[in-house]
Scaffold this motif. Structure first.
Motif, PDB file in Angstrom:
ATOM      1  N   GLU A  17      -4.651  21.132  20.287  1.00  0.00           N
ATOM      2  CA  GLU A  17      -5.825  21.499  19.482  1.00  0.00           C
ATOM      3  C   GLU A  17      -6.999  20.549  19.740  1.00  0.00           C
ATOM      4  O   GLU A  17      -8.155  20.920  19.594  1.00  0.00           O
TER       5      GLU A  17
ATOM      6  N   LEU B 207      -0.796  19.366  18.067  1.00  0.00           N
ATOM      7  CA  LEU B 207      -2.079  18.805  17.644  1.00  0.00           C
ATOM      8  C   LEU B 207      -2.881  18.302  18.858  1.00  0.00           C
ATOM      9  O   LEU B 207      -4.102  18.486  18.930  1.00  0.00           O
TER      10      LEU B 207
ATOM     11  N   ARG C 170       0.560  15.823   9.257  1.00  0.00           N
ATOM     12  CA  ARG C 170       1.532  16.838   9.717  1.00  0.00           C
ATOM     13  C   ARG C 170       2.934  16.267   9.844  1.00  0.00           C
ATOM     14  O   ARG C 170       3.916  16.934   9.525  1.00  0.00           O
TER      15      ARG C 170
ATOM     16  N   GLU D 164      -4.818  13.328  11.058  1.00  0.00           N
ATOM     17  CA  GLU D 164      -4.201  14.657  10.968  1.00  0.00           C
ATOM     18  C   GLU D 164      -2.731  14.613  11.408  1.00  0.00           C
ATOM     19  O   GLU D 164      -1.877  15.251  10.795  1.00  0.00           O
TER      20      GLU D 164
END
Ligand code: ZN
Length: 444
Positions: free
Chosen positions: A394, A391, A341, A337
């Motif tokens: 998260e 991130l 990004r 991920e």
């Protein structure tokens, strides 16, 4: 004074009234008492290898640098109690040798071990490559001697494994980065010395396969698994390009690699455990290919590939760095991920995520695009941080896994740390350093 006012990455450069080099703990305490009385701020410094500017004085020229390097005595080595008491300025490499000369092992190990010091390692709660097996610096300490801002010496030095008498003051100072007191000595834990050591380099398809490999090796080697490091192909290419003598250890090219270290407590044991773990891994599809080091030279050469990554990245140009941790199980998902990004915001930047996968700590460093202007790329440091650290948040991770906060992440900490935790940290700071002379501008 120059060597004390700059730091390894050249991100910070300070000025100072002077460099003060006390020879023992009582002199450190006297310096602090005087500075506290006169309101002179102190930047404590060990081997000056920190990567977040925690050891560098500010630009005012009104602080002093307090170097602990002359406090380098061995106070006691007690192999029967598995403990040694060293002064703060003993280098990490020397601490390892002192343990070895008592037929014991001190497992803290990091790239700067030749010059970083025990006091700095503890003040910053250093990590390194053996956290998976032994924990970080925090887990390796039994007691401390600390000079307080008011000039008193606090001692929790001692060899006790069990001492249930209230607050753990030792741990309060570990990772406090010189903002609560100055560590002058420490009692450290010793461990049995491995008699054999096997290091393997494995070719992998992706970080998901690395996770499967980690689980197989953990399962087969148990506590003998000492290190599990992840390296991407681009990292390997940078090392081969920039580090003289570096070579591909595997015949074929693989998108990812893992370096695995296994210890044994009998002759030949590590090699046997490694061979069995790796054949299980290859059978289970948890690796594509494997090479096991056959000599000490080969062991050193494999470790050199891993430890040259930062230097190779530096020679390649600018790189924006992140020292993050997430739960081990989520590392493959995080890397995928983060890659998406970063590519969306900085299309030509080159992520080089590597590091201590076994304990969940990845150095998510991003190299500048090929032929780009270094300064222009580095000007995006804050923006890149926002993408990666967003991130991390998260994923319930940490914005500083092993390098600390220093100046580099001070404002970020204020934004990301739990508010109640920050309140308690500030209250402790006020109690132990009411005049704000201990390393101001760092951490909080
Ligand atoms: Zn590291």
């Amino acid at each position: 004074m120059d060597g004390y006012l700059s730091e390894p990455r050249d991100l910070y450069r300070g000025r100072a009234l002077c460099i003060v080099k006390p020879k023992d703990a009582s002199e450190v305490a006297k310096v602090l008492a005087l500075c506290n009385e006169r309101g002179v701020a102190v930047a404590p410094q060990g081997g000056n290898t920190g990567l977040v500017g925690g050891q560098t004085p500010d630009a005012s020229g009104r602080q002093i640098v307090l170097s602990l390097q002359r406090l380098d005595r061995v106070r006691e080595v007690d192999p029967a109690s598995d403990a040694m008491t060293l002064e703060a300025g003993v280098t990490l490499a020397r601490a390892q040798e002192i343990a070895e000369s008592a037929d014991r092992y001190f497992p803290l190990s990091l790239a700067s071990e030749g010059s970083c010091t025990i006091g700095g390692n503890l003040a910053t709660n250093a990590g390194g490559v053996h956290v998976l097996a032994y924990g970080a610096a925090r887990d390796l300490v039994l007691g401390l001697e600390v000079a307080l801002a008011d000039g008193r010496l606090l001692s929790t030095l001692g060899k006790l494994r069990k001492d249930n008498t209230g607050y753990n003051l030792t741990q309060l100072f570990v990772g406090s980065e010189g903002t609560l007191g100055v560590i002058t000595a420490a009692t450290l834990k010793l461990f049995p010395r491995p008699r054999s050591r096997a290091v393997a380099f494995l070719g992998l398809d992706d970080p998901g396969q690395a996770l499967a490999l980690l689980n197989v090796v953990k399962d087969r080697a148990g506590p003998a698994l000492q290190a599990f490091e992840l390296v991407p192909r681009i990292g390997m290419e940078l090392v081969i390009r920039h580090i003289p003598g570096a070579r591909d250890p595997l015949r074929a090219v693989h998108p990812w690699y893992a370096l695995v270290e296994i210890a044994g407590f009998n002759e030949g044991e590590a090699e046997r455990v490694a061979a069995s773990a790796l054949s299980h891994a290859l059978e289970a599809g948890a690796a594509r290919d494997a090479a096991i080091a056959r000599s000490l030279d080969q062991v050193a050469a494999l470790w050199r590939l891993r430890e040259s990554l930062s230097e190779a990245q530096k020679r390649e140009g600018g790189s924006i760095k992140h020292d993050i941790s997430v739960p081990v199980e989520r590392i493959p998902e995080f890397i995928a991920e983060a890659g998406r990004r970063v590519a969306a915001r900085f299309p030509d930047a080159r992520p080089v995520p590597f590091g201590h996968m076994g304990d969940g700590n990845i150095h998510y460093n991003v190299s500048q695009p090929v032929d780009a202007d270094k300064a222009v790329f580095l000007a995006q440091w804050g923006e890149m941080n926002e993408v990666v650290h967003g991130l991390v948040h998260e994923f319930c991770g940490s914005i500083s896994a092993e390098h600390g906060i220093g100046q580099l992440k001070r404002d970020l900490l204020a934004k990301t740390k739990d508010k109640v935790a920050l309140d308690v940290m500030r209250a402790l700071k006020k109690t132990l350093d009411p005049n704000g002379v201990l390393n101001p501008g760092k951490l909080l």
